[in-house]
Write a protein that holds these residues in place. Sequence first.
Motif, PDB file in Angstrom:
ATOM      1  N   TYR A 143      25.765  40.425  49.292  1.00 37.51           N
ATOM      2  CA  TYR A 143      26.427  38.491  48.387  1.00 37.51           C
ATOM      3  C   TYR A 143      23.912  38.382  47.919  1.00 37.51           C
ATOM      4  O   TYR A 143      22.994  38.365  48.854  1.00 37.51           O
ATOM      5  CB  TYR A 143      26.227  37.370  49.308  1.00 37.51           C
ATOM      6  CG  TYR A 143      26.326  36.417  48.953  1.00 37.51           C
ATOM      7  CD1 TYR A 143      27.691  36.129  48.240  1.00 37.51           C
ATOM      8  CD2 TYR A 143      25.261  35.608  48.626  1.00 37.51           C
ATOM      9  CE1 TYR A 143      27.898  34.212  47.302  1.00 37.51           C
ATOM     10  CE2 TYR A 143      25.108  34.228  48.371  1.00 37.51           C
ATOM     11  CZ  TYR A 143      26.659  33.531  47.782  1.00 37.51           C
ATOM     12  OH  TYR A 143      26.927  32.637  47.342  1.00 37.51           O
ATOM     13  N   VAL A 174      28.381  33.349  53.461  1.00 43.03           N
ATOM     14  CA  VAL A 174      29.620  33.408  54.453  1.00 43.03           C
ATOM     15  C   VAL A 174      30.940  33.191  54.032  1.00 43.03           C
ATOM     16  O   VAL A 174      31.623  34.097  54.107  1.00 43.03           O
ATOM     17  CB  VAL A 174      29.254  31.984  55.876  1.00 43.03           C
ATOM     18  CG1 VAL A 174      30.178  32.334  56.282  1.00 43.03           C
ATOM     19  CG2 VAL A 174      28.122  32.444  56.663  1.00 43.03           C
ATOM     20  N   VAL A 175      31.311  32.063  53.033  1.00 41.48           N
ATOM     21  CA  VAL A 175      32.437  32.272  52.821  1.00 41.48           C
ATOM     22  C   VAL A 175      32.933  33.622  51.884  1.00 41.48           C
ATOM     23  O   VAL A 175      33.993  34.104  51.956  1.00 41.48           O
ATOM     24  CB  VAL A 175      32.676  31.115  51.753  1.00 41.48           C
ATOM     25  CG1 VAL A 175      34.435  31.166  51.365  1.00 41.48           C
ATOM     26  CG2 VAL A 175      32.807  29.943  52.828  1.00 41.48           C
ATOM     27  N   ARG A 182      39.973  42.677  47.936  1.00 40.51           N
ATOM     28  CA  ARG A 182      39.589  43.664  49.012  1.00 40.51           C
ATOM     29  C   ARG A 182      41.338  42.908  50.062  1.00 40.51           C
ATOM     30  O   ARG A 182      41.322  44.280  50.102  1.00 40.51           O
ATOM     31  CB  ARG A 182      39.488  42.088  50.157  1.00 40.51           C
ATOM     32  CG  ARG A 182      38.671  42.923  51.354  1.00 40.51           C
ATOM     33  CD  ARG A 182      37.937  44.217  51.520  1.00 40.51           C
ATOM     34  NE  ARG A 182      36.816  44.246  50.534  1.00 40.51           N
ATOM     35  CZ  ARG A 182      36.142  44.940  49.625  1.00 40.51           C
ATOM     36  NH1 ARG A 182      37.207  46.035  49.626  1.00 40.51           N
ATOM     37  NH2 ARG A 182      35.422  44.818  49.233  1.00 40.51           N
ATOM     38  N   LEU A 205      30.685  36.675  51.798  1.00 43.13           N
ATOM     39  CA  LEU A 205      31.423  37.330  52.732  1.00 43.13           C
ATOM     40  C   LEU A 205      32.300  37.744  53.730  1.00 43.13           C
ATOM     41  O   LEU A 205      32.831  38.766  53.563  1.00 43.13           O
ATOM     42  CB  LEU A 205      29.636  37.921  53.591  1.00 43.13           C
ATOM     43  CG  LEU A 205      28.492  37.740  53.058  1.00 43.13           C
ATOM     44  CD1 LEU A 205      26.992  37.956  53.781  1.00 43.13           C
ATOM     45  CD2 LEU A 205      28.845  39.304  52.185  1.00 43.13           C
ATOM     46  N   ASP A 206      32.844  36.166  53.530  1.00 44.54           N
ATOM     47  CA  ASP A 206      34.373  35.982  55.138  1.00 44.54           C
ATOM     48  C   ASP A 206      35.222  36.524  53.574  1.00 44.54           C
ATOM     49  O   ASP A 206      36.060  37.194  53.962  1.00 44.54           O
ATOM     50  CB  ASP A 206      33.834  35.193  55.295  1.00 44.54           C
ATOM     51  CG  ASP A 206      33.937  34.465  56.910  1.00 44.54           C
ATOM     52  OD1 ASP A 206      33.032  36.056  56.730  1.00 44.54           O
ATOM     53  OD2 ASP A 206      33.489  34.212  56.890  1.00 44.54           O
ATOM     54  N   ALA A 207      35.289  36.609  52.558  1.00 41.92           N
ATOM     55  CA  ALA A 207      36.340  36.659  51.624  1.00 41.92           C
ATOM     56  C   ALA A 207      36.635  38.367  51.163  1.00 41.92           C
ATOM     57  O   ALA A 207      37.406  38.966  50.478  1.00 41.92           O
ATOM     58  CB  ALA A 207      36.306  35.627  50.191  1.00 41.92           C
ATOM     59  N   GLY A 208      35.013  39.090  51.394  1.00 39.48           N
ATOM     60  CA  GLY A 208      35.704  40.322  51.489  1.00 39.48           C
ATOM     61  C   GLY A 208      34.314  41.242  50.788  1.00 39.48           C
ATOM     62  O   GLY A 208      34.223  41.904  50.450  1.00 39.48           O
ATOM     63  N   ARG A 210      39.033  38.354  47.347  1.00 42.32           N
ATOM     64  CA  ARG A 210      40.245  38.725  48.496  1.00 42.32           C
ATOM     65  C   ARG A 210      41.016  39.170  47.919  1.00 42.32           C
ATOM     66  O   ARG A 210      41.453  40.034  49.175  1.00 42.32           O
ATOM     67  CB  ARG A 210      40.292  37.132  48.993  1.00 42.32           C
ATOM     68  CG  ARG A 210      39.596  36.149  49.615  1.00 42.32           C
ATOM     69  CD  ARG A 210      40.743  34.962  50.069  1.00 42.32           C
ATOM     70  NE  ARG A 210      40.436  34.173  51.229  1.00 42.32           N
ATOM     71  CZ  ARG A 210      39.204  32.789  50.813  1.00 42.32           C
ATOM     72  NH1 ARG A 210      39.664  32.074  48.803  1.00 42.32           N
ATOM     73  NH2 ARG A 210      38.625  31.897  51.301  1.00 42.32           N
TER      74      ARG A 210
END
Length: 181
Positions: free
Chosen positions: A138, A128-129, A108, A131-134, A105
């Motif tokens: 993965y 998912v966490v 990014r 990839l969503d963190a930036g 995070r």
Amino acid sequence: LGVRAGPRHVLGMMILRPGSAGATGAAPPDAHRDNRTVTRILLVEDDPSLRHALTLALRSQGHLVDAVDSGERCLAAFGERVQASIDVVLLDVMLPGIDGVETARRLRARSTVPILMLTARDSDLDIVVGLDAGADDYVVKPVEPRVLEARIRALLRRTERPSDDLQGWGDLNVSRETLIV
């Protein structure tokens, strides 16, 4: 990448102790042989044996590798270098102190450097966490070196800077984004 049970070598290679012959920080002498661009990788892995094995595997592919053992050191190393000099960050999730998700995070928030999460955590939620963190990719450990190398190449293909980023005057080229000459 991981240590497999039994007498096999890690990653199919003999592991050298840090500081022993062959365990230097430089890319192999043939890295420039075929005129390919050398990729600088910032590896963030807290397990010393995995960090060393990954470093050796990546260097054997011709990459320059800076390896650190924590999210804090990753952020510090990234801040000390010109951001454009790091091509890819390989980031473990389970790190002491600032974990890999928070590190991603923070990276990014200040950079578009490609981030590949390389971790033992394999649940859908963890992916998912991350990839969503930036993270841009993965990968679950253990991973074969040729698969990791292919993932790095794919990341670099997707994130190549357009050629109009450079402005040239004679033999002098300046990146408009980073202002690096």
